[in-house]
Design a protein around this motif. Structure first.
Motif, short mmCIF file in Angstrom:
data_model
loop_
_atom_site.label_atom_id
_atom_site.label_comp_id
_atom_site.label_asym_id
_atom_site.label_seq_id
_atom_site.Cartn_x
_atom_site.Cartn_y
_atom_site.Cartn_z
N UNK A 95 8.12 6.20 15.63
CA UNK A 95 7.96 4.87 15.06
C UNK A 95 8.96 4.42 13.72
N UNK A 96 9.56 3.25 14.12
CA UNK A 96 10.49 2.63 13.32
C UNK A 96 9.57 2.39 12.08
N UNK A 97 10.04 2.62 10.63
CA UNK A 97 9.27 2.18 9.35
C UNK A 97 10.29 1.40 8.72
N UNK A 98 9.62 0.08 8.33
CA UNK A 98 10.36 -0.86 7.68
C UNK A 98 9.86 -0.71 6.02
N UNK A 99 11.05 -0.25 5.21
CA UNK A 99 10.77 0.02 3.94
C UNK A 99 11.19 -1.25 3.05
N UNK A 100 10.29 -1.62 2.03
CA UNK A 100 10.39 -2.61 1.35
C UNK A 100 10.78 -2.31 -0.24
N UNK A 114 17.57 -10.47 6.62
CA UNK A 114 17.87 -10.97 5.10
C UNK A 114 18.29 -9.89 4.05
N UNK A 115 17.91 -8.67 4.45
CA UNK A 115 18.30 -7.71 3.46
C UNK A 115 17.36 -7.28 2.70
N UNK A 116 15.93 -7.77 2.93
CA UNK A 116 14.70 -7.54 2.20
C UNK A 116 14.05 -6.19 2.64
N UNK A 117 14.49 -5.58 3.67
CA UNK A 117 13.95 -4.27 4.21
C UNK A 117 14.94 -3.32 4.72
N UNK A 118 14.62 -1.99 4.75
CA UNK A 118 15.46 -1.00 5.18
C UNK A 118 14.76 -0.24 5.90
N UNK A 119 15.39 0.21 7.11
CA UNK A 119 14.74 0.89 8.32
C UNK A 119 14.87 2.36 8.20
N UNK A 120 13.87 3.14 8.74
CA UNK A 120 13.97 4.39 8.62
C UNK A 120 13.23 5.13 10.02
N UNK A 121 14.32 5.62 11.10
CA UNK A 121 14.04 6.14 12.19
C UNK A 121 13.81 7.62 12.62
N UNK A 122 13.55 8.23 11.30
CA UNK A 122 13.68 9.63 11.23
C UNK A 122 12.56 10.63 11.50
N UNK A 123 11.18 9.84 11.89
CA UNK A 123 10.02 10.33 11.91
C UNK A 123 9.54 10.82 13.58
N UNK A 124 8.81 11.88 13.20
CA UNK A 124 8.44 12.65 14.59
C UNK A 124 7.67 11.39 15.66
N UNK A 182 0.93 -1.21 0.08
CA UNK A 182 -0.05 -0.11 0.03
C UNK A 182 0.87 1.22 0.26
N UNK A 183 2.01 1.16 0.96
CA UNK A 183 2.65 2.23 1.05
C UNK A 183 4.28 2.21 0.86
N UNK A 184 4.55 1.09 0.70
CA UNK A 184 6.00 0.87 0.52
C UNK A 184 6.72 0.33 1.83
N UNK A 185 5.79 0.57 2.86
CA UNK A 185 6.60 0.59 4.11
C UNK A 185 5.54 0.05 5.20
N UNK A 186 6.01 -0.36 6.51
CA UNK A 186 5.07 -0.86 7.41
C UNK A 186 5.91 -0.51 8.85
N UNK A 187 5.01 -0.43 9.88
CA UNK A 187 5.36 -0.42 11.13
C UNK A 187 5.12 -1.66 11.96
#
Length: 251
Positions: free
Chosen positions: A231-236, A218-228, A188-193
């Motif tokens: 919440x950590x976002x797992x990008x795929x 496994x290298x299938x996800x990337x993390x983004x911790x920069x949101x106000x 839906x958005x490319x990421x989940x929490x």
């Protein structure tokens, strides 16, 4: 008292049964011979069709797909070998061999960014981008046929379905049901929490975290911790628009 059949009656019944059996075998053989004859005729017509339309088969993706469907109906595999009638006439064995090499190259080039899992649509786009100078356009159907021939390389290259999308896996990572459900949710958005996965799939936060961390390892996800919200976002990349950016920069 009911009279039992005599030996003569039993012998007559057995003889009749044997005659019916032989008759059935003869009918079955006639049907089989007729089918073989019709199949041979159809194959001959298919060869004549291929000779007449070889340029369309090689250059027109839709026409090529329909040709493969006709071949499948009569048990002909034009990709089975680079030698023989079909390879010499159409050269499509070489076409799919070249395509397979390019698919492997793209999968290896994008692996550091997507972990070895790439959207089939994205793979097809990158292939056409690379083959700009080639006369033949490449479709998803062509990619699927070329990938099916890569199985000789062992575990690693296969197509998996996640929701409505097809993903090409180029590493022997085994994805279980939990992983597939997360990937489908991420479309839906490319990421989940963790919170979204737990809420949408009715999981415990521990189960969601465990599955997401496995995908991250496994290298299938990337993390983004920069949101106000913290919440950590797992990008795929394999299901998000990031893949397009990565593909343009890498391949």
């Amino acid at each position: 008292m009911r009279r039992r059949p005599g030996i003569g009656g039993l012998q007559t019944a057995a003889a009749a049964k044997d005659q019916y059996r032989k008759l059935g075998e003869n009918v079955a053989k006639l049907k089989m011979d007729l089918m073989k004859e019709q199949l041979a005729t159809f194959r001959s017509q298919l060869e004549d069709f291929a000779r007449k339309h070889k340029n369309d088969i090689r250059k027109n993706p839709a026409f090529r797909s329909q040709f493969h469907e006709m071949c499948a109906k009569v048990g002909v595999d034009p990709l089975a070998s680079n030698k023989g009638f079909w390879a010499e006439l159409l050269g499509i064995g070489d076409f799919y061999y070249e395509l397979g090499v390019q698919i492997v190259d793209i999968c290896l080039a994008t692996r550091p960014h997507n972990g070895g899992l790439i959207n089939l649509e994205e793979l097809c786009r990158l292939l056409n981008q690379r083959r700009k100078s080639a006369r033949e356009a490449v479709t998803e159907d062509d990619c699927l046929r070329a990938i099916s021939k890569l199985k000789v390389l062992g575990n690693g290259f296969e197509v998996i379905s996640v929701g409505k999308r097809k993903l090409v896996r180029s590493v022997p990572t085994e994805l279980n049901k939990d992983h597939n459900e997360i990937l489908e949710l991420a479309q839906a958005h490319g990421f989940v929490t963790v919170e979204e996965v737990a809420r949408r799939l009715s999981w415990s936060s521990g189960r969601a975290t465990d599955a997401l961390e496995t995908l991250l390892d496994e290298g299938l996800a990337m993390i983004d911790d920069g949101h106000r919200d913290g919440k950590r976002r797992y990008w795929f990349p394999c299901v998000s628009s990031i893949a397009s950016f990565v593909g343009n920069e890498t391949v």
